[in-house]
Design a protein around this motif. Structure first.
Motif, PDB file in Angstrom:
ATOM      1  N   ARG A   5       0.731  -1.095  -0.422  1.00 56.40           N
ATOM      2  CA  ARG A   5       0.293  -0.022  -0.125  1.00 56.40           C
ATOM      3  C   ARG A   5       0.807   1.006  -0.011  1.00 56.40           C
ATOM      4  O   ARG A   5       0.383   2.550  -1.034  1.00 56.40           O
ATOM      5  N   GLU A  35       2.512   1.753  -3.915  1.00 59.31           N
ATOM      6  CA  GLU A  35       1.430   2.003  -4.298  1.00 59.31           C
ATOM      7  C   GLU A  35       1.416   3.297  -4.583  1.00 59.31           C
ATOM      8  O   GLU A  35       0.887   4.496  -5.302  1.00 59.31           O
ATOM      9  N   THR A  36       1.068   3.501  -3.515  1.00 61.81           N
ATOM     10  CA  THR A  36       0.875   5.289  -2.708  1.00 61.81           C
ATOM     11  C   THR A  36       2.490   6.354  -3.200  1.00 61.81           C
ATOM     12  O   THR A  36       2.343   7.670  -2.850  1.00 61.81           O
ATOM     13  N   ARG A  84       2.709   9.347  -6.008  1.00 59.07           N
ATOM     14  CA  ARG A  84       1.373  10.658  -5.621  1.00 59.07           C
ATOM     15  C   ARG A  84       2.889  11.352  -4.611  1.00 59.07           C
ATOM     16  O   ARG A  84       2.082  12.719  -4.619  1.00 59.07           O
ATOM     17  N   HIS A  85       2.440  10.890  -3.373  1.00 60.46           N
ATOM     18  CA  HIS A  85       3.931  11.375  -2.544  1.00 60.46           C
ATOM     19  C   HIS A  85       5.187  12.150  -2.598  1.00 60.46           C
ATOM     20  O   HIS A  85       4.670  13.505  -2.944  1.00 60.46           O
ATOM     21  N   PRO A 109      -0.339  12.682   0.234  1.00 61.13           N
ATOM     22  CA  PRO A 109      -1.178  11.924   0.335  1.00 61.13           C
ATOM     23  C   PRO A 109      -1.081  10.667   1.057  1.00 61.13           C
ATOM     24  O   PRO A 109      -1.942  10.143   0.712  1.00 61.13           O
ATOM     25  N   GLU A 141      -4.415   9.877   2.874  1.00 58.79           N
ATOM     26  CA  GLU A 141      -5.054   8.519   2.261  1.00 58.79           C
ATOM     27  C   GLU A 141      -4.948   7.148   3.250  1.00 58.79           C
ATOM     28  O   GLU A 141      -4.668   6.187   3.386  1.00 58.79           O
TER      29      GLU A 141
END
Length: 92
Positions: A17, A20-21, A24-25, A72, A76
């Motif tokens: 996870r 995956e993020t 964006r970070h 993010p 998130e």
């Protein structure tokens, strides 16, 4: 005076996870720094520790608060930030 944002992983978050993020970070912190956001350095610790997964060092509390407000990883629910005032000794 500088400010450290210490990120703790949220309960139950796993590495896939986070990975995956991460794009964006990364796009967020690059834009934040390029926009003059006072971001001096950031990164994760080599040894995974849920109590302190990574840190960011910023030049002011305002920048630190603004940084976490749009990150993010925070938005998130992957991490919980703590902003700490840091009285660093520099050896420039």
């Amino acid at each position: 005076m500088e400010f450290v944002v210490m990120y703790s992983l949220s309960e139950g978050i796993d590495l896939p996870r986070v990975l995956e993020t991460f794009p964006r970070h990364k796009a967020y912190y690059e834009a934040f720094q390029a926009g003059g956001g006072g971001l001096l350095a950031l990164g994760r610790f080599q040894t995974m520790d849920p109590a302190g997964a990574s840190i960011a060092i910023l030049t002011s509390r305002e920048d630190a608060e603004r940084f976490v407000a749009g990150d993010p990883f925070i938005l998130e629910g992957l991490a919980v930030p703590r902003i700490l005032e840091w009285n660093a000794v520099h050896f420039d």
